[in-house]
Scaffold this motif. Structure first.
Motif, short mmCIF file in Angstrom:
data_model
loop_
_atom_site.label_atom_id
_atom_site.label_comp_id
_atom_site.label_asym_id
_atom_site.label_seq_id
_atom_site.Cartn_x
_atom_site.Cartn_y
_atom_site.Cartn_z
N LYS A 213 0.81 -1.22 0.00
CA LYS A 213 0.00 0.00 0.00
C LYS A 213 0.84 1.28 0.00
O LYS A 213 0.55 2.21 -0.78
N LEU B 157 0.70 4.15 -2.95
CA LEU B 157 0.38 5.55 -2.70
C LEU B 157 1.43 6.45 -3.35
O LEU B 157 1.10 7.47 -3.97
N SER C 15 0.84 6.43 -7.01
CA SER C 15 -0.37 7.19 -7.35
C SER C 15 -0.09 8.68 -7.39
O SER C 15 -0.58 9.40 -8.28
N ILE D 121 -2.05 12.94 -1.37
CA ILE D 121 -1.81 11.49 -1.39
C ILE D 121 -0.58 11.15 -0.56
O ILE D 121 -0.57 10.16 0.20
#
Length: 437
Positions: A18, A22, A25, A189
């Motif tokens: 994860k 992130l 992203s 983010i």
């Protein structure tokens, strides 16, 4: 136990990580905005304001000089400070700088804003490389680099194509606004990324750090640690020399692409954006190809092949534009040549970055990548200067032909020297491992 844990990491999916997703992203969002902004900038300065070759060269210089001068310092800071805070701060400041381009009315205002943005870019880049090393296990580093590179090139396809449509439909200012917003989204983010990744290594205590920080000589030694590490790895050092050399000779032509396009009678303003997208598609293919290889082919072989391919394509593009007129067939041919050039670029840059990430200790990632960024920025400065002089004296067609021939010659030379370089690298690795054993 350690072997079992390592096997579990290798079998796990990178997309299940994860914190890494992130980070990727945030990169995806800001990269799309960056290509919108870059296309808008070239369209505004090169086609709308009809800037001279030297004025276009100055754009590259403004973006590269901060990286040249501040690369080692930024790398050192990213190794001793909070990388997450550096990235978020850089994103927020860049959002304001790009918004300022909307109100720029002269080239000097644009130059000042580009220098300011370059300072933030130089802080962000090594911090992102170091954070990647913190978040991804060594067994998945090649896959992570390939995914990051793929995202860069996907955005290079989407960004310029979308930018061309936006410039034609609503104007240049819209691209600047969107890029500014993407930096804000990226910062949001990054707030969810952990301050210290799972694979971050131990740092020295505050007292030791304070003692080491005294004096300019100590700082200079720390900032130069990246170059010292690279010098001890002959394959990495040779790859870096080749990367910088190829980048410099290609910048002779690449920095003047908009000038070459002006040689085509009746050229459309959105052709540049579509060709940039084709280049991104080619580099995406390289990223997917190198990911499937999984290290089966030596990095220097891939880099040499990419340099030869780019050189041949650049020389061919010059001949095509000098004898053709604007139209559907010209567009198809140029799309193809730019896609091949992007493929060659991917073969040069992606294997080198993967090799550099694999062989760099996490605690020194910022300094190593800061050094590499500084040297590549020197190439980005020297290349456009030579390109501006050559285009002014002999025209863009001659500049592209000379640039392409030099790049192909560099690739061929590396292929001939590769065996000797890899032998020296194996000897250096044995010298390091024997005392440990």
């Amino acid at each position: 136990m350690k072997q079992g844990a390592e096997l579990e990491v290798q079998k796990g999916k990178l997309t299940a990580n994860k914190p890494f997703m992130l980070l990727i992203s945030a990169q995806l969002v800001s990269n799309i905005g960056d290509w919108l902004y870059f296309l808008a900038l070239l369209t505004m300065v090169g086609l709308k304001w009809q800037a001279t070759p030297w004025e276009i060269t100055a754009l590259s210089l403004c973006m590269a000089v901060p990286m040249l001068l501040g690369g080692p310092l930024a790398g050192y800071l990213s190794d001793v400070l909070d990388r997450k805070a550096i990235m978020i701060g850089s994103d927020l400041i860049r959002a304001g700088i790009v918004a300022g381009l909307i109100f720029a009315g002269s080239l000097w205002q644009v130059y000042i804003l580009l220098v300011a943005k370059g300072i933030m870019d130089v802080l962000f880049s090594p911090a992102k490389s170091g954070k990647l090393k913190e978040l991804v296990p060594p067994a998945q580093m090649d896959q992570a680099i390939a995914l990051s590179s793929s995202i860069e090139q996907i955005t290079k396809i989407i960004g310029p194509a979308l930018g061309g449509l936006l410039v034609a439909a609503v104007g240049i200012s819209a691209c600047y606004w969107i890029d500014s917003i993407t930096y804000l989204i990226s910062a949001l983010i990054l707030l969810a990324v952990p301050h210290a990744g799972k694979y971050r290594t131990a740092r020295e205590s505050n007292g030791e750090a304070a003692n080491r920080s005294k004096g300019f000589q100590t700082f200079r030694r720390e900032a130069g640690a990246g170059l010292k590490l690279i010098s001890g790895m002959p394959v990495v050092l040779s790859g870096m020399i080749m990367l910088v050399s190829v980048l410099m000779v290609l910048q002779i032509a690449d920095s003047q692409t908009v000038t070459l396009f002006r040689e085509i009678p009746g050229v459309s303003e959105d052709l540049l954006g579509w060709c940039m997208a084709a280049s991104g598609f080619g580099t995406l293919l390289s990223a997917l190809f190198t990911a499937r290889l999984r290290g089966a082919v030596r990095p220097l072989v891939l880099m040499s092949t990419g340099a030869i391919l780019m050189g041949a394509v650049f020389a061919s593009a010059a001949v095509i534009t000098s004898y053709g007129d604007a139209g559907i067939w010209m567009n198809i041919i140029l799309f193809g040549t730019f896609a091949l050039a992007g493929t060659g670029a991917g073969l040069v840059f992606i294997p080198f970055n993967a090799m550099l990430q694999r062989r760099t200790p996490e605690a020194y990632t910022g300094r190593v990548f800061g050094t590499v960024n500084s040297l590549t920025s020197a190439a980005v400065i020297l290349g456009p200067v030579a390109g501006g002089a050559m285009v002014t004296s002999a025209g863009p067609v001659a500049a592209f032909i000379v640039s392409g021939m030099l790049a192909a010659m560099l690739g061929a030379a590396m292929l001939m020297l590769r065996g000797r370089i890899e032998g020296s690298d194996e000897t250096a690795l044995q010298a390091v491992s024997e005392p440990v054993a």
